[in-house]
Structure formats: structure tokens, C-alpha cells
Design a protein around this motif. Structure first.
Motif, PDB file in Angstrom:
ATOM      1  N   PRO A 134      16.814  -6.628 -14.358  1.00 50.52           N
ATOM      2  CA  PRO A 134      18.257  -6.493 -14.558  1.00 50.52           C
ATOM      3  C   PRO A 134      18.871  -5.342 -13.761  1.00 50.52           C
ATOM      4  N   SER A 135      18.695  -5.381 -12.446  1.00 46.49           N
ATOM      5  CA  SER A 135      19.236  -4.361 -11.548  1.00 46.49           C
ATOM      6  C   SER A 135      19.763  -5.039 -10.290  1.00 46.49           C
ATOM      7  N   GLN A 136      20.696  -4.382  -9.625  1.00 45.53           N
ATOM      8  CA  GLN A 136      21.256  -4.927  -8.402  1.00 45.53           C
ATOM      9  C   GLN A 136      20.258  -4.846  -7.256  1.00 45.53           C
ATOM     10  N   SER A 137      20.468  -5.651  -6.244  1.00 42.64           N
ATOM     11  CA  SER A 137      19.608  -5.642  -5.057  1.00 42.64           C
ATOM     12  C   SER A 137      19.736  -4.305  -4.324  1.00 42.64           C
ATOM     13  N   ILE A 162      10.765  -7.684  -6.977  1.00 37.33           N
ATOM     14  CA  ILE A 162      10.463  -6.346  -6.467  1.00 37.33           C
ATOM     15  C   ILE A 162      11.054  -6.171  -5.076  1.00 37.33           C
ATOM     16  N   HIS A 163      10.855  -7.163  -4.241  1.00 34.06           N
ATOM     17  CA  HIS A 163      11.414  -7.125  -2.883  1.00 34.06           C
ATOM     18  C   HIS A 163      12.938  -7.035  -2.937  1.00 34.06           C
ATOM     19  N   ARG A 164      13.550  -7.757  -3.837  1.00 33.98           N
ATOM     20  CA  ARG A 164      15.018  -7.792  -3.931  1.00 33.98           C
ATOM     21  C   ARG A 164      15.596  -6.431  -4.317  1.00 33.98           C
ATOM     22  N   VAL A 165      15.009  -5.768  -5.310  1.00 37.33           N
ATOM     23  CA  VAL A 165      15.610  -4.532  -5.815  1.00 37.33           C
ATOM     24  C   VAL A 165      15.239  -3.304  -4.988  1.00 37.33           C
ATOM     25  N   LEU A 166      14.224  -3.422  -4.131  1.00 37.73           N
ATOM     26  CA  LEU A 166      13.882  -2.305  -3.258  1.00 37.73           C
ATOM     27  C   LEU A 166      14.928  -2.133  -2.156  1.00 37.73           C
ATOM     28  N   LYS A 167      15.193  -0.879  -1.808  1.00 39.33           N
ATOM     29  CA  LYS A 167      16.018  -0.601  -0.641  1.00 39.33           C
ATOM     30  C   LYS A 167      15.227  -0.954   0.627  1.00 39.33           C
ATOM     31  N   PHE A 172       6.668  -0.465  -2.577  1.00 40.50           N
ATOM     32  CA  PHE A 172       6.069  -0.977  -3.809  1.00 40.50           C
ATOM     33  C   PHE A 172       4.702  -0.347  -3.950  1.00 40.50           C
ATOM     34  N   VAL A 173       4.452   0.324  -5.067  1.00 49.52           N
ATOM     35  CA  VAL A 173       3.210   1.059  -5.313  1.00 49.52           C
ATOM     36  C   VAL A 173       2.515   0.430  -6.515  1.00 49.52           C
ATOM     37  N   ILE A 214       0.146 -10.544  -3.406  1.00 48.05           N
ATOM     38  CA  ILE A 214       0.906  -9.461  -2.775  1.00 48.05           C
ATOM     39  C   ILE A 214       1.012  -9.694  -1.273  1.00 48.05           C
ATOM     40  N   ARG A 215      -0.099 -10.048  -0.642  1.00 51.74           N
ATOM     41  CA  ARG A 215      -0.085 -10.257   0.813  1.00 51.74           C
ATOM     42  C   ARG A 215       0.740 -11.476   1.214  1.00 51.74           C
ATOM     43  N   ALA A 216       0.904 -12.430   0.302  1.00 58.25           N
ATOM     44  CA  ALA A 216       1.694 -13.629   0.600  1.00 58.25           C
ATOM     45  C   ALA A 216       3.182 -13.436   0.303  1.00 58.25           C
ATOM     46  N   SER A 217       3.556 -12.279  -0.220  1.00 56.57           N
ATOM     47  CA  SER A 217       4.947 -12.028  -0.584  1.00 56.57           C
ATOM     48  C   SER A 217       5.766 -11.640   0.650  1.00 56.57           C
ATOM     49  N   SER A 218       7.038 -11.349   0.424  1.00 51.80           N
ATOM     50  CA  SER A 218       7.939 -10.945   1.518  1.00 51.80           C
ATOM     51  C   SER A 218       7.770  -9.481   1.901  1.00 51.80           C
ATOM     52  N   LEU A 219       6.937  -8.748   1.189  1.00 53.64           N
ATOM     53  CA  LEU A 219       6.657  -7.363   1.523  1.00 53.64           C
ATOM     54  C   LEU A 219       5.813  -7.290   2.785  1.00 53.64           C
ATOM     55  N   ARG A 220       5.658  -6.093   3.331  1.00 58.47           N
ATOM     56  CA  ARG A 220       4.926  -5.952   4.606  1.00 58.47           C
ATOM     57  C   ARG A 220       4.195  -4.602   4.631  1.00 58.47           C
ATOM     58  N   ASP A 221       3.508  -4.351   5.751  1.00 60.15           N
ATOM     59  CA  ASP A 221       2.812  -3.078   5.973  1.00 60.15           C
ATOM     60  C   ASP A 221       1.915  -2.709   4.795  1.00 60.15           C
TER      61      ASP A 221
END
Length: 245
Positions: A134-137, A162-167, A172-173, A214-221
Motif C-alpha cells: 500500500p505505497s506509491q510507486s 518490490i520493483h514498483r515501489v523502489l526508486k 532490494f536486500v 528473483i533472477r527472473a524478476s524485473s530487478l537487475r545487477d
């Protein structure tokens, strides 16, 4: 005849109990099971934290370094906060939001929250699930969780949120126990124990291949370390790492 009547009585009693449990399962979960889950997981908090303390310290040193590069205080979200044992690792002057679906954890987390408020800018508790944050992108510099992705209902949706709400550039830790390699004795034991964990520890699965998700998500590095913790034999395989948006 007497034996038959005894068997018949037991069968009827079990059938009635099953119907009642199934009919009122929602109420039972909300009123009883959530209280039990908060109690049992709080009892395990110290041992769980101790088993992963070195990896948590290493990861939060990376978070501290990230804060220094940003030259400013951080906005942080913790998912599945439980009794809030991780607050002590959070960098000073951070603004942190604690998200957990179980309202009964608040009393167990109270002491840790009070201590954290002495050195953090703000500590906010929100009730909710990781699949629908329940937080904005683009809100948080850091999103972190420890031993949470094993029990979320939809891992893909959780990682998407997680990807959406991160700047952009945010991290992501995570620290998670994971499935052992296939066709090993440990994986066999995990498969046997999985239903037990699901019931006793609020949908916790010990055979979830979290790293693949996690590796298949939209996150990277991705920077992910595989290791074995000091916990029970069937939940020692673990990962710790970071990924960025």
C-alpha cells in the motif's frame, strides 16, 4: 458390535469436526491461527536472527555505503517485519515503513520499535501483504526482507511490487532460506517436512527456489551468495544478496 459403534462414533466426530473447521476456517485463521503464528514466530526470533546475523550485518553495511553515496537519509520498507528484530541494523536517521499482514505482531515488535525511534527519523507500521504493497510507486530507496519470500502466496507478484515501489537505482536486500539441490538427500527431507512447515509456520515453504524467482524478476545487477545457515538440517540452504531497480 461394540467395536463397530466405537469406530462409527469416532468417524462421525471426525467428520463433524472437519466440516466445522472447513466452514469456519476463515474465522479460525483470523482469530486463532494469526495469534498462534505471531506467538510461535516471535519465540523463534532470536535463534533466526542469530543464524543470519553475519550476513545481515554485511548487507546492511552495503546499505550504509549506499546511503553515503546518496549523501542523504534513506526511505526504507521492510516486508514481513514480524517482531522487528532487523531494526537494529537500519542506518541512523532513516525513515522506515514496516509491513506485515499479521496485526498480532505489533505487541511483540513494540520494544524494538520504541528503541528504533530513538535514532530513526520515523517508524511506521502498516498492515498489508507483499503482493499488494500500500505505497506509491518509486517511493523507497531500500526494500528488504528476511525469511519472508518462503511464505508469500505469490512470489512473482511480490517481486513485481518490490520493483514498483523502489526508486530508480534503489536496492532490494534479502536473506532467505531456499530449496536444496534436486536429487539430494536434503531435498528429500525438505519435501517430507514442507507440509509440516506450511501448517506450523504460517505457510512457510522449505522447497521454494527463491533465487530463480528473483533472477527472473524485473530487478537487475544481482549479487547473491549461497550458503548454509546453522538452523535445522532441512532449512540450512540459504541465500543473501541485493538486486537493483
Amino acid at each position: 458390535m461394540e467395536n463397530f459403534m466405537n469406530i462409527y462414533t469416532v468417524t462421525v466426530a471426525v467428520a463433524i469436526a472437519t466440516v466445522l473447521i472447513w466452514t469456519f476456517k476463515g474465522l479460525i485463521y483470523r482469530k486463532l491461527y494469526t495469534r498462534y503464528s505471531a506467538w510461535i514466530l516471535n519465540r523463534l526470533t532470536v535463534s533466526l536472527d542469530t543464524a543470519y546475523v553475519s550476513h545481515k550485518k554485511r548487507l546492511f553495511q552495503i546499505v550504509e555505503d549506499y546511503k553515503n553515496r546518496q549523501n542523504g537519509d534513506l526511505k526504507i520498507l521492510e516486508l514481513g517485519v514480524g517482531a522487528a528484530p532487523n531494526l537494529k541494523y537500519v542506518p541512523d536517521n532513516s525513515e522506515i515503513t514496516l509491513l506485515d499482514p499479521n496485526p498480532h505482531f505489533t505487541k511483540h515488535a513494540e520494544e524494538n520499535i520504541v528503541d528504533a525511534r530513538k535514532r530513526l527519523k520515523s517508524v511506521e507500521w502498516m498492515q498489508g501483504v507483499a503482493e499488494d504493497i500500500p505505497s506509491q510507486s518509486n517511493t523507497f530507496d531500500i526494500v528488504f526482507c528476511t525469511l519472508v519470500l518462503c511464505s508469500v502466496v505469490d512470489v512473482k507478484k511480490c517481486l513485481s511490487e518490490i520493483h514498483r515501489v523502489l526508486k530508480p537505482g534503489g536496492m532490494f536486500v534479502f536473506v532467505e532460506h531456499v530449496a536444496a539441490e534436486k536429487n539430494t538427500w536434503k531435498r528429500f527431507v525438505q519435501t517430507f517436512m514442507d507440509p509440516v512447515h506450511y501448517v506450523l509456520y504460517d505457510k512457510c515453504s522449505v522447497i521454494r527456489d527463491t533465487e530463480t524467482y528473483i533472477r527472473a524478476s524485473s530487478l537487475r545487477d544481482f549479487q547473491i551468495e549461497n550458503f548454509h545457515s546453522t538452523l535445522y538440517y532441512w532449512i540450512t540452504p540459504s541465500i543473501a544478496g541485493i538486486a537493483t531497480k
